[in-house]
Design an enzyme around this catalytic site. Structure first.
Site, PDB file in Angstrom:
ATOM      1  NE  ARG A   4      47.890  31.142  35.350  1.00 60.47           N
ATOM      2  CZ  ARG A   4      46.909  31.976  35.643  1.00 60.47           C
ATOM      3  NH1 ARG A   4      47.178  33.183  36.093  1.00 60.47           N
ATOM      4  NH2 ARG A   4      45.653  31.607  35.495  1.00 60.47           N
TER       5      ARG A   4
ATOM      6  CE  LYS B  40      31.889  33.815  47.021  1.00 63.00           C
ATOM      7  NZ  LYS B  40      32.369  34.866  46.148  1.00 63.00           N
TER       8      LYS B  40
ATOM      9  N   GLY C 227      44.024  27.312  39.604  1.00 67.23           N
ATOM     10  CA  GLY C 227      45.295  27.537  40.284  1.00 67.23           C
ATOM     11  C   GLY C 227      45.409  26.815  41.617  1.00 67.23           C
TER      12      GLY C 227
ATOM     13  N   GLY D 192      39.588  30.565  35.702  1.00 66.07           N
ATOM     14  CA  GLY D 192      38.359  31.051  35.055  1.00 66.07           C
ATOM     15  C   GLY D 192      38.295  30.637  33.593  1.00 66.07           C
TER      16      GLY D 192
HETATM   17  C1  3PG Z   1      43.622  34.557  36.129  1.00 64.17           C
HETATM   18  O1  3PG Z   1      44.512  34.224  36.930  1.00 64.17           O
HETATM   19  O2  3PG Z   1      42.418  34.314  36.337  1.00 64.17           O
HETATM   20  C2  3PG Z   1      44.034  35.194  34.843  1.00 64.17           C
HETATM   21  O3  3PG Z   1      45.377  35.597  34.882  1.00 64.17           O
HETATM   22  C3  3PG Z   1      43.134  36.367  34.501  1.00 64.17           C
HETATM   23  O4  3PG Z   1      43.168  37.315  35.541  1.00 64.17           O
HETATM   24  P1  3PG Z   1      41.839  38.060  35.971  1.00 64.17           P
HETATM   25  O5  3PG Z   1      40.914  37.054  36.578  1.00 64.17           O
HETATM   26  O6  3PG Z   1      42.280  39.107  36.968  1.00 64.17           O
HETATM   27  O7  3PG Z   1      41.259  38.677  34.726  1.00 64.17           O
HETATM   28 MG    MG Z   2      40.716  35.051  37.362  1.00 67.42          MG
END
Ligand code: 3PG
Ligand code: MG
Length: 390
Positions: free
Chosen positions: A44, A206, A338, A361
C-alpha cells in the site's frame, strides 16, 4: 465513473498545502526487544508513491493522513504510524516528519512553517472518534490543514469517514490520485468490458462475508472456482464429508452456500468446489487439475481469497500452483484482498498479473455497488450539495 472526477494532474499544486488521504493501514511485525515494529507488507505504501512523488516534484507541502488498525478513538503506541514513517522515508529517499497528532494548533503551525517539497505524516486519524463518526467538528479541524484535498486511499474508499467523506465536501479543490485512477481503470475494465469467458476464483473462510459479492459476480461471470475454508460450506450442502480437524462450517455459511448453488444452477453458471484437500487446509492435486482445466480458456480472471492456509508452507501448494497456472494465461488477471495479494506475491508469479488491488473490503464493495462513497464524493457536482456548506 471517473469521468467527472478531477485528477491530481488537473490541479496547480505548487506552493500549496496538499492533504493526501492515503491508506497506510499496513500489516506490522510484533515488537522486537526494543519495542520497535516494522511494516511486513509495504504494497500500500509503494502503490501510493507515484502520487506522493508527483506532489513533491510540483513543490507542494505534502501532508499525509491515514489510519492504522482500529484504535477506536484512543491513542496507543501499537497504532502509531511510526513504522510507516520509517518505511515511507526509505522508499522516498527523503526525510518524513511524523507529527504527534493529526489536528490542532500545533499541527497547523507545523504546516504553516513546512517547506515546499517536504513530507509531513500526520499521526493516526482514528485516534480521534470524529474520524470514523465523520463528525463535522473534526472535519472542520482537518479542513484547516489543506488548501487542496487529494484522495488516493482506495482501500478505505468504502468508508464514510471524516477524512474520506466529510473533508472532500468542504475542500475547495479536490481530486483523486494516481492509485485510485489505476484501480478504477482495471476494476472498470474487469466489470464493464470483460473479455469472455470471465471467471472468478474465490477463497477465504466465511461464505457469509462474500455472499453479496458472489451475488453481484454471478451477473457477470461464466464460472466460479471455490477454495479455502469457505469450500467446506459448499461441501456440506453437497453432502461431502469435511475432513476431521478442519474447521466445520457455521450453519449461516452453509445456508449462504445453499442459496448460491441454487442461484448458480438457475443461471447455469458452473460452481467448481474442491475434489480433494490436504487435511482440509489446502486444495489437493485433483482440485488443482479441476480448476486449471476449467480456467484455461479464460479471457478475464478475478481472484479473491487464498485457496488454503498459505501462510503455512505445507498448505501453500494449491494456491501457488493455481497462481502459477493463471499467471501464464493470456487473460486480464485481477487480484483483490490483502491476503490474496500476499499469497500471489509469495507464489513468485505476481509480476505476470495485470493488477494487484490495494483494496480488500473496498474491492468487494466496488463489485457489489459499482461505485464507492469515498470516490463518488470527489465528483465535481457534489460540491454544491454538501451538507457541510449549509
Ligand atoms: C482495510 O484494510 O480494510 C482498510 O484500510 C479499511 O480499514 P477498516 O476495515 O478498518 O475500515
Ligand atoms: Mg477492512
Amino acid at each position: 465513473m471517473a469521468a467527472n472526477i478531477k485528477s491530481i494532474r488537473d490541479l496547480e499544486l505548487s506552493g500549496k498545502s496538499v492533504f493526501l488521504r492515503l491508506d497506510f493501514n499496513v500489516p506490522l511485525s510484533d515488537p522486537d526487544s526494543e519495542g520497535q515494529r516494522t511494516v511486513t507488507d509495504d504494497s500500500r505504501i509503494t502503490e501510493a508513491l507515484p502520487t506522493v512523488k508527483y506532489a513533491l516534484e510540483k513543490g507542494a507541502k505534502v501532508v499525509i493522513g491515514s489510519h492504522l488498525g482500529r484504535p477506536d478513538g484512543k491513542r496507543s503506541s501499537e497504532s502509531s504510524l511510526e513504522p510507516v514513517a520509517e518505511k515511507l522515508s526509505s522508499l522516498l529517499g527523503q526525510e518524513v516528519t511524523l507529527a504527534d497528532d493529526c489536528v490542532g494548533d500545533g499541527i497547523e503551525m507545523m504546516i504553516r512553517t513546512q517547506k515546499h517539497g517536504s513530507v509531513l505524516l500526520l499521526e493516526n486519524l482514528r485516534w480521534h472518534k470524529g474520524e470514523e463518526e465523520n463528525d463535522p467538528d473534526f472535519v472542520r479541524q482537518l479542513s484547516k490543514l489543506c488548501e487542496i484535498y487529494v484522495n488516493d486511499a482506495f482501500g478505505t474508499a468504502h468508508r464514510k469517514h471524516a477524512s474520506t467523506y466529510g473533508l472532500p465536501q468542504v475542500a475547495t479543490q479536490k481530486a483523486m490520485g494516481f492509485l485510485i485512477e489505476k484501480e478504477l481503470k482495471f476494476l472498470g475494465q474487469m466489470l464493464n468490458e470483460p473479455k469472455k469467458p470471465f471467471y472468478a476464483v474465490l477463497g477465504g473462510s466465511k461464505v457469509t462475508d462474500k455472499i453479496k459479492t458472489i451475488d453481484a459476480l454471478m451477473l457477470k461471470v461464466n464460472g466460479i472456482c471455490i477454495g479455502g475454508a469457505m469450500a467446506h460450506a459448499f461441501w456440506a450442502v453437497q453432502g461431502d464429508t469435511i475432513p476431521e480437524g478442519a474447521k466445520q462450517p457455521k450453519p449461516a455459511d452453509v445456508e449462504a452456500a445453499r442459496t448460491i448453488l441454487r442461484d448458480a444452477k438457475k443461471r447455469e453458471i458452473p460452481i467448481l468446489t474442491p475434489a480433494d484437500t490436504n487435511l482440509g487446509f489446502d486444495v489437493g492435486p485433483k482440485t488443482v487439475e479441476r480448476f486449471t482445466s476449467f480456467l484455461k480458456d479464460a479471457g478475464t480472471i478475478f481472484w479473491n481469497g487464498p485457496l488454503g492456509w498459505f501462510e503455512k508452507p505445507e498448505y501453500a501448494k494449491g494456491t501457488f500452483e493455481v497462481a502459477k497456472f493463471v499467471a501464464a494465461l493470456p487473460a486480464l488477471k485481477v487480484v483483490g484482498g490483502g491476503d490474496t495479494v500476499s499469497a500471489i506475491k509469495q507464489s513468485g508469479f505476481s509480476d505476470r498479473f495485470d493488477h494487484l488491488s490495494t483494496g480488500g473490503g473496498a474491492v468487494l464493495e466496488y463489485i457489489e455497488q459499482g461505485s464507492l462513497p469515498g470516490i463518488d464524493i470527489l465528483k465535481v457536482y457534489r460540491q454544491a450539495q454538501s451538507p457541510y456548506l449549509a
